[in-house]
Motif scaffolding. Structure first.
Motif, PDB file in Angstrom:
ATOM      1  N   TYR A   1      47.898 -42.169  -5.313  1.00 23.81           N
ATOM      2  CA  TYR A   1      48.931 -41.256  -4.665  1.00 23.81           C
ATOM      3  C   TYR A   1      48.734 -41.564  -2.900  1.00 23.81           C
ATOM      4  O   TYR A   1      47.805 -41.828  -2.410  1.00 23.81           O
ATOM      5  N   GLU A   2      49.749 -40.948  -2.269  1.00 22.57           N
ATOM      6  CA  GLU A   2      49.608 -40.990  -0.969  1.00 22.57           C
ATOM      7  C   GLU A   2      48.982 -39.941  -0.125  1.00 22.57           C
ATOM      8  O   GLU A   2      48.698 -39.735   0.684  1.00 22.57           O
ATOM      9  N   GLN A   3      49.711 -38.496  -0.930  1.00 22.06           N
ATOM     10  CA  GLN A   3      49.388 -37.454  -0.040  1.00 22.06           C
ATOM     11  C   GLN A   3      48.272 -36.651  -0.864  1.00 22.06           C
ATOM     12  O   GLN A   3      48.346 -35.483  -0.551  1.00 22.06           O
ATOM     13  N   VAL A   4      47.834 -37.165  -2.113  1.00 17.49           N
ATOM     14  CA  VAL A   4      47.094 -36.375  -2.856  1.00 17.49           C
ATOM     15  C   VAL A   4      45.338 -36.556  -2.565  1.00 17.49           C
ATOM     16  O   VAL A   4      45.041 -37.598  -2.658  1.00 17.49           O
ATOM     17  N   SER A   5      44.879 -35.489  -2.514  1.00 12.99           N
ATOM     18  CA  SER A   5      43.313 -35.653  -2.498  1.00 12.99           C
ATOM     19  C   SER A   5      42.716 -35.209  -3.662  1.00 12.99           C
ATOM     20  O   SER A   5      43.163 -34.800  -4.610  1.00 12.99           O
TER      21      SER A   5
ATOM     22  N   LEU B   1      57.093 -33.855  -2.718  1.00 10.45           N
ATOM     23  CA  LEU B   1      57.233 -32.342  -2.183  1.00 10.45           C
ATOM     24  C   LEU B   1      56.023 -31.568  -2.607  1.00 10.45           C
ATOM     25  O   LEU B   1      55.141 -31.805  -3.264  1.00 10.45           O
ATOM     26  N   ALA B   2      55.893 -30.468  -1.661  1.00 11.82           N
ATOM     27  CA  ALA B   2      54.791 -29.698  -1.900  1.00 11.82           C
ATOM     28  C   ALA B   2      54.717 -29.037  -3.243  1.00 11.82           C
ATOM     29  O   ALA B   2      53.598 -28.775  -3.737  1.00 11.82           O
TER      30      ALA B   2
ATOM     31  N   ARG C   1      49.931 -30.876  -4.847  1.00 14.57           N
ATOM     32  CA  ARG C   1      49.458 -30.344  -3.805  1.00 14.57           C
ATOM     33  C   ARG C   1      49.461 -28.767  -3.688  1.00 14.57           C
ATOM     34  O   ARG C   1      48.823 -28.240  -2.812  1.00 14.57           O
ATOM     35  N   ASP C   2      50.062 -28.416  -4.849  1.00 20.05           N
ATOM     36  CA  ASP C   2      50.284 -26.689  -5.122  1.00 20.05           C
ATOM     37  C   ASP C   2      48.865 -26.256  -5.678  1.00 20.05           C
ATOM     38  O   ASP C   2      48.528 -26.514  -6.721  1.00 20.05           O
TER      39      ASP C   2
END
Ligand SMILES: Cc1ncc(COP(=O)(O)O)c(C=O)c1O
Length: 373
Positions: free
Chosen positions: A72-76, A210-211, A236-237
């Motif tokens: 993923y691009e935004q996921v830690s 999206l968030a 990301r929630d």
């Protein structure tokens, strides 16, 4: 909680290990253990040899969560929760997000648990259809019309089982906008992600978009490791993640230690793992194209755009359930009648992720020549 039988899984329980040739499997040809271990770095090979078979970290092995987050691009990594397959992830998500008084919008047709568990959790579920006449695409305005003030989630599956369809980017963006406006979660079952026939068609991951986006992933399909039973939720929630983690205490508690190491090895070598799966699918597709060209007028075929399954239709005046039953009885070739998806249109699912697909298709071809010509 009252769950109706999972029609597809009951069908497979009857036939999967009895039929000689599966022409409807959704997974890609599983890796042989020996070949998979050969992909391991020295460190990971040591990790495998030295593995201790105690309980594992409930949220998933930290190194495995790092490897999953890299998809993923935004996921830690701490925004990933590992489950026993995508199936456990679906079960947990619906139970955590939905209850009596809630509403969910789910595509139809769909892998049954995607709607069934939502209903069993007490929610009202509106199904929105993929339209065959429109290459099995979803009309986002039908999703908009289905939304209610108590809609908690919109659930899609891209690339899609059983049709192999893949929505275009404007449709996906519209759904992201609708979910955001409604304050609903957008759950994207992405178990066939990375098997798009044209890489440019790949959609953003739900968790990146999206968030309140949720990606469901698994090692079973694109990564060809169904026997590992390793799947995950990425989002990301964080509040949702902690509720899911608490729910998992009542299902599997933690994951299989050997399966986690093997999944890590495959994800670290993901380019090679995915190239193998894409190669199998790419070799099978032209064989299917030739078959459907030869059988135009008897079978109709909306060519998939991704994944490892498609949903052709038997045009002949013969119920597909009967045809499927006779086919497997006489030839040992198994197709999956669309009725297990609640389909009434005489469709059946074909799988093209297995190496012996051409042989299975030949069985269908000669049976059809004997009975339908
Ligand atoms: C769309 C979809 N979601 C989830 C699953 C479940 O995957 P697994 O059996 O690996 O848990 C499947 C399996 O066929 C599927 O097709």
């Amino acid at each position: 909680m009252r769950l109706r039988d999972f029609a597809l899984e009951r069908f497979f329980a009857r036939w999967e290990f009895k039929a000689e040739l599966l022409l409807c499997a959704s997974d890609v040809e599983g890796w042989p253990m020996r070949d998979l271990l050969e992909l391991a770095s020295e460190d990971d090979r040591r990790r495998w040899d030295d593995l201790r078979l105690g309980y594992t970290e409930s949220t998933g092995d930290p190194a495995l969560r790092v490897a999953i987050a890299e998809l993923y691009e935004q996921v830690s990594p701490d925004e990933v929760l590992v489950f026993a397959g995508a199936e456990e992830a679906i079960f947990a998500l619906h139970n955590v997000l939905l209850g009596p008084g809630d509403h969910a919008v789910v595509v139809r047709p769909a892998y049954q648990s995607l709607a069934e568990v939502a209903q069993a959790a007490g929610a009202a579920v509106t199904r929105v259809a993929l339209h065959e006449a429109n290459s099995w695409r979803l009309d986002p305005e039908e999703v908009r019309a289905a939304l209610r003030p108590n809609t908690r989630l919109i659930l899609i599956n891209e690339p899609h089982n059983p049709t192999g369809s893949l929505m275009d980017r404007p449709t996906f963006d519209r759904l992201v906008g609708l979910a955001a406006e409604a304050g609903a979660h957008l759950i994207v079952d992405e178990v066939y992600r990375f098997l798009e026939f044209d890489a440019d068609d790949r959609l953003p991951a739900g968790a990146d978009a999206l968030a309140r986006g949720v990606s469901i992933g698994v090692m079973s399909k694109s990564f060809a490791l169904a026997g590992l039973r390793i799947g995950w939720v990425a989002t990301r929630d964080r509040e949702l993640l902690s509720r899911l983690a608490a729910f998992k205490d009542y299902t599997t508690i933690c994951n299989s230690a050997p399966a986690e190491v093997l999944a890590l090895i495959a994800l670290k070598a993901r380019d090679r793992a995915l190239a193998r799966s894409r190669g199998i699918v790419a070799a099978n597709l032209p064989v299917l194209d030739a078959f459907f060209e030869r059988w135009a007028g008897t079978f109709e075929w909306v060519r998939p755009r991704g994944g490892s399954v498609g949903f052709p239709r038997l045009i002949a005046d013969l119920p597909i359930d009967r045809f499927a039953e006779d086919l497997v009885g006489e030839t040992g070739v198994l197709i999956l009648p669309g009725s297990v998806f609640g389909d009434k249109g005489n469709h059946f699912r074909l799988g093209f992720g297995r190496l012996n697909m051409p042989e299975a298709l030949e069985g269908l071809d000669s049976y059809a020549t004997r009975t339908l010509r």
